[in-house]
Design a protein around this motif. Structure first.
Motif, PDB file in Angstrom:
ATOM      1  N   PHE A  66      15.783  12.677  -7.255  1.00  0.00           N
ATOM      2  CA  PHE A  66      16.130  13.035  -5.875  1.00  0.00           C
ATOM      3  C   PHE A  66      15.090  13.979  -5.295  1.00  0.00           C
ATOM      4  CE2 PHE A  66      18.396  16.171  -3.144  1.00  0.00           C
ATOM      5  CZ  PHE A  66      18.686  15.341  -2.072  1.00  0.00           C
ATOM      6  N   VAL A  67      14.807  15.064  -5.995  1.00  0.00           N
ATOM      7  CA  VAL A  67      13.842  16.049  -5.498  1.00  0.00           C
ATOM      8  C   VAL A  67      12.456  15.414  -5.352  1.00  0.00           C
ATOM      9  CG1 VAL A  67      12.632  18.207  -6.052  1.00  0.00           C
ATOM     10  CG2 VAL A  67      15.107  18.049  -6.343  1.00  0.00           C
ATOM     11  N   ALA A  68      12.061  14.611  -6.335  1.00  0.00           N
ATOM     12  CA  ALA A  68      10.748  13.977  -6.293  1.00  0.00           C
ATOM     13  C   ALA A  68      10.617  12.994  -5.126  1.00  0.00           C
ATOM     14  CB  ALA A  68      10.461  13.264  -7.613  1.00  0.00           C
ATOM     15  N   ALA A  69      11.704  12.356  -4.745  1.00  0.00           N
ATOM     16  CA  ALA A  69      11.654  11.359  -3.675  1.00  0.00           C
ATOM     17  C   ALA A  69      11.695  11.983  -2.280  1.00  0.00           C
ATOM     18  CB  ALA A  69      12.806  10.365  -3.822  1.00  0.00           C
ATOM     19  N   LEU A  70      12.249  13.166  -2.155  1.00  0.00           N
ATOM     20  CA  LEU A  70      12.396  13.756  -0.817  1.00  0.00           C
ATOM     21  C   LEU A  70      11.057  13.926  -0.106  1.00  0.00           C
ATOM     22  CD1 LEU A  70      15.190  16.437  -1.373  1.00  0.00           C
ATOM     23  CD2 LEU A  70      15.382  14.255  -0.153  1.00  0.00           C
ATOM     24  N   GLY A  71      10.085  14.542  -0.769  1.00  0.00           N
ATOM     25  CA  GLY A  71       8.787  14.797  -0.147  1.00  0.00           C
ATOM     26  C   GLY A  71       8.117  13.551   0.394  1.00  0.00           C
ATOM     27  N   PRO A  72       7.944  12.521  -0.434  1.00  0.00           N
ATOM     28  CA  PRO A  72       7.313  11.301   0.067  1.00  0.00           C
ATOM     29  C   PRO A  72       8.073  10.640   1.231  1.00  0.00           C
ATOM     30  CG  PRO A  72       7.285  11.312  -2.318  1.00  0.00           C
ATOM     31  CD  PRO A  72       8.136  12.470  -1.880  1.00  0.00           C
ATOM     32  N   TYR A  73       9.374  10.878   1.305  1.00  0.00           N
ATOM     33  CA  TYR A  73      10.160  10.327   2.401  1.00  0.00           C
ATOM     34  C   TYR A  73      10.178  11.262   3.616  1.00  0.00           C
ATOM     35  CZ  TYR A  73      11.639   6.119   0.093  1.00  0.00           C
ATOM     36  OH  TYR A  73      11.630   4.879  -0.502  1.00  0.00           O
ATOM     37  N   GLY A  74       9.376  12.322   3.558  1.00  0.00           N
ATOM     38  CA  GLY A  74       9.226  13.199   4.709  1.00  0.00           C
ATOM     39  C   GLY A  74      10.271  14.292   4.830  1.00  0.00           C
ATOM     40  N   VAL A  75      10.922  14.630   3.717  1.00  0.00           N
ATOM     41  CA  VAL A  75      11.940  15.675   3.726  1.00  0.00           C
ATOM     42  C   VAL A  75      11.393  16.864   2.934  1.00  0.00           C
ATOM     43  CG1 VAL A  75      14.323  16.271   3.166  1.00  0.00           C
ATOM     44  CG2 VAL A  75      13.750  13.921   3.814  1.00  0.00           C
ATOM     45  N   PRO A  76      11.161  17.988   3.595  1.00  0.00           N
ATOM     46  CA  PRO A  76      10.584  19.131   2.884  1.00  0.00           C
ATOM     47  C   PRO A  76      11.555  19.750   1.890  1.00  0.00           C
ATOM     48  CG  PRO A  76      11.186  19.763   5.124  1.00  0.00           C
ATOM     49  CD  PRO A  76      11.419  18.279   5.009  1.00  0.00           C
ATOM     50  N   VAL A  77      11.019  20.174   0.755  1.00  0.00           N
ATOM     51  CA  VAL A  77      11.811  20.848  -0.264  1.00  0.00           C
ATOM     52  C   VAL A  77      11.275  22.265  -0.387  1.00  0.00           C
ATOM     53  CG1 VAL A  77      12.503  20.878  -2.689  1.00  0.00           C
ATOM     54  CG2 VAL A  77      12.243  18.699  -1.498  1.00  0.00           C
ATOM     55  N   ARG A  78      12.056  23.212   0.086  1.00  0.00           N
ATOM     56  CA  ARG A  78      11.660  24.616   0.014  1.00  0.00           C
ATOM     57  C   ARG A  78      12.100  25.233  -1.315  1.00  0.00           C
ATOM     58  NH1 ARG A  78      13.529  23.120   4.750  1.00  0.00           N
ATOM     59  NH2 ARG A  78      12.181  23.243   6.548  1.00  0.00           N
ATOM     60  N   ASN A  79      13.246  24.780  -1.805  1.00  0.00           N
ATOM     61  CA  ASN A  79      13.809  25.283  -3.051  1.00  0.00           C
ATOM     62  C   ASN A  79      14.510  24.108  -3.723  1.00  0.00           C
ATOM     63  OD1 ASN A  79      16.273  26.267  -4.632  1.00  0.00           O
ATOM     64  ND2 ASN A  79      15.133  28.180  -4.361  1.00  0.00           N
ATOM     65  N   ALA A 110       0.814  -1.210   0.000  1.00  0.00           N
ATOM     66  CA  ALA A 110       0.000   0.000   0.000  1.00  0.00           C
ATOM     67  C   ALA A 110       0.852   1.266   0.000  1.00  0.00           C
ATOM     68  CB  ALA A 110      -0.925  -0.002   1.214  1.00  0.00           C
ATOM     69  N   SER A 111       2.151   1.111   0.115  1.00  0.00           N
ATOM     70  CA  SER A 111       3.039   2.266   0.196  1.00  0.00           C
ATOM     71  C   SER A 111       3.080   3.027  -1.119  1.00  0.00           C
ATOM     72  CB  SER A 111       4.454   1.817   0.571  1.00  0.00           C
ATOM     73  OG  SER A 111       5.330   2.913   0.543  1.00  0.00           O
ATOM     74  N   THR A 112       3.155   4.345  -0.999  1.00  0.00           N
ATOM     75  CA  THR A 112       3.278   5.179  -2.187  1.00  0.00           C
ATOM     76  C   THR A 112       4.674   5.777  -2.288  1.00  0.00           C
ATOM     77  OG1 THR A 112       2.455   7.091  -0.979  1.00  0.00           O
ATOM     78  CG2 THR A 112       0.830   5.783  -2.189  1.00  0.00           C
ATOM     79  N   LEU A 113       5.593   5.277  -1.485  1.00  0.00           N
ATOM     80  CA  LEU A 113       6.954   5.793  -1.513  1.00  0.00           C
ATOM     81  C   LEU A 113       7.645   5.382  -2.809  1.00  0.00           C
ATOM     82  CD1 LEU A 113       8.141   5.087   2.139  1.00  0.00           C
ATOM     83  CD2 LEU A 113       7.435   7.266   1.155  1.00  0.00           C
ATOM     84  N   PRO A 114       8.347   6.335  -3.436  1.00  0.00           N
ATOM     85  CA  PRO A 114       9.074   5.980  -4.656  1.00  0.00           C
ATOM     86  C   PRO A 114      10.245   5.061  -4.330  1.00  0.00           C
ATOM     87  CG  PRO A 114       9.533   8.248  -4.030  1.00  0.00           C
ATOM     88  CD  PRO A 114       8.499   7.728  -3.083  1.00  0.00           C
ATOM     89  N   GLU A 115      10.585   4.198  -5.273  1.00  0.00           N
ATOM     90  CA  GLU A 115      11.744   3.331  -5.082  1.00  0.00           C
ATOM     91  C   GLU A 115      13.007   4.161  -5.122  1.00  0.00           C
ATOM     92  OE1 GLU A 115      12.514  -0.425  -6.757  1.00  0.00           O
ATOM     93  OE2 GLU A 115      10.402  -0.725  -7.255  1.00  0.00           O
ATOM     94  N   LEU A 116      13.962   3.756  -4.342  1.00  0.00           N
ATOM     95  CA  LEU A 116      15.226   4.471  -4.297  1.00  0.00           C
ATOM     96  C   LEU A 116      16.256   3.780  -5.176  1.00  0.00           C
ATOM     97  CD1 LEU A 116      15.419   5.504  -0.542  1.00  0.00           C
ATOM     98  CD2 LEU A 116      14.769   6.880  -2.514  1.00  0.00           C
ATOM     99  N   THR A 117      15.901   3.622  -6.423  1.00  0.00           N
ATOM    100  CA  THR A 117      16.840   3.076  -7.412  1.00  0.00           C
ATOM    101  C   THR A 117      16.781   3.973  -8.644  1.00  0.00           C
ATOM    102  OG1 THR A 117      15.127   1.597  -8.272  1.00  0.00           O
ATOM    103  CG2 THR A 117      16.641   0.668  -6.655  1.00  0.00           C
ATOM    104  N   PRO A 118      17.933   4.265  -9.239  1.00  0.00           N
ATOM    105  CA  PRO A 118      17.945   5.103 -10.443  1.00  0.00           C
ATOM    106  C   PRO A 118      17.095   4.473 -11.547  1.00  0.00           C
ATOM    107  CG  PRO A 118      20.163   4.798  -9.594  1.00  0.00           C
ATOM    108  CD  PRO A 118      19.277   3.853  -8.832  1.00  0.00           C
ATOM    109  N   VAL A 119      16.404   5.331 -12.282  1.00  0.00           N
ATOM    110  CA  VAL A 119      15.553   4.876 -13.377  1.00  0.00           C
ATOM    111  C   VAL A 119      16.117   5.449 -14.672  1.00  0.00           C
ATOM    112  CG1 VAL A 119      13.223   4.936 -14.364  1.00  0.00           C
ATOM    113  CG2 VAL A 119      13.531   4.811 -11.874  1.00  0.00           C
ATOM    114  N   GLU A 120      16.336   4.568 -15.631  1.00  0.00           N
ATOM    115  CA  GLU A 120      16.872   5.008 -16.920  1.00  0.00           C
ATOM    116  C   GLU A 120      15.936   6.036 -17.541  1.00  0.00           C
ATOM    117  OE1 GLU A 120      18.162   3.118 -21.194  1.00  0.00           O
ATOM    118  OE2 GLU A 120      18.236   1.836 -19.418  1.00  0.00           O
TER     119      GLU A 120
END
Length: 139
Positions: free
Chosen positions: A66-79, A48-58
């Motif tokens: 990196f930026v797209a994965a931060l938010g779902p992992y609970g890391v705020p992106v201000r800039n 049921a997890s919506t977390l992105p996989e942490l593997t590079p995608v061709e």
């Protein structure tokens, strides 16, 4: 040997974060977060997890992933540009031989992330921006 490693991490954490008692606990929290996030990232997430996989995608730029994965992992992106710069400095530190725990300082200082957020960012950066360092933060 374990005592030597723990002492080294403690000295490094105090040097990086500061000498106050609040900062000491922040450094310990960042250290434990890197370990726990790395452990959870290496195991399969619940279905049921919506977390992105942490593997590079061709075909996907590592910076965008990196930026797209931060938010779902609970890391705020201000800039986004600033977050990418922090991720790149994390990678440079890891490539230069610094520990994952030491690399958390970039998130703490540059992004004002909490120790937990910074620890998560180190794992996300190592897995997506500099996958050659992925083994430094866990499988």
């Amino acid at each position: 040997m374990v005592r030597t490693i723990l002492c080294t991490v403690a000295v490094l954490a105090v040097t990086v974060v500061g000498c106050g008692s609040d900062n000491d606990s922040a450094a310990r929290e960042a250290t434990s977060t890197v370990a726990s996030v790395a452990e959870s990232a290496s195991s399969a997430p619940p279905a049921a997890s919506t977390l992105p996989e942490l593997t590079p995608v061709e075909g996907v730029e590592p910076e965008a992933a990196f930026v797209a994965a931060l938010g779902p992992y609970g890391v705020p992106v201000r800039n986004e540009e600033s977050a990418v710069g922090t991720g790149q400095r994390i990678c440079k530190a890891l490539t230069g031989g610094e520990s994952a725990e030491a690399a958390t300082r970039f998130g703490l200082e540059e992004q004002l992330w909490t120790p937990e957020e910074s620890g998560k960012a180190v794992v996300v950066a190592a897995k997506l921006l500099c996958p050659e360092n992925a083994d430094r933060v866990g499988n």
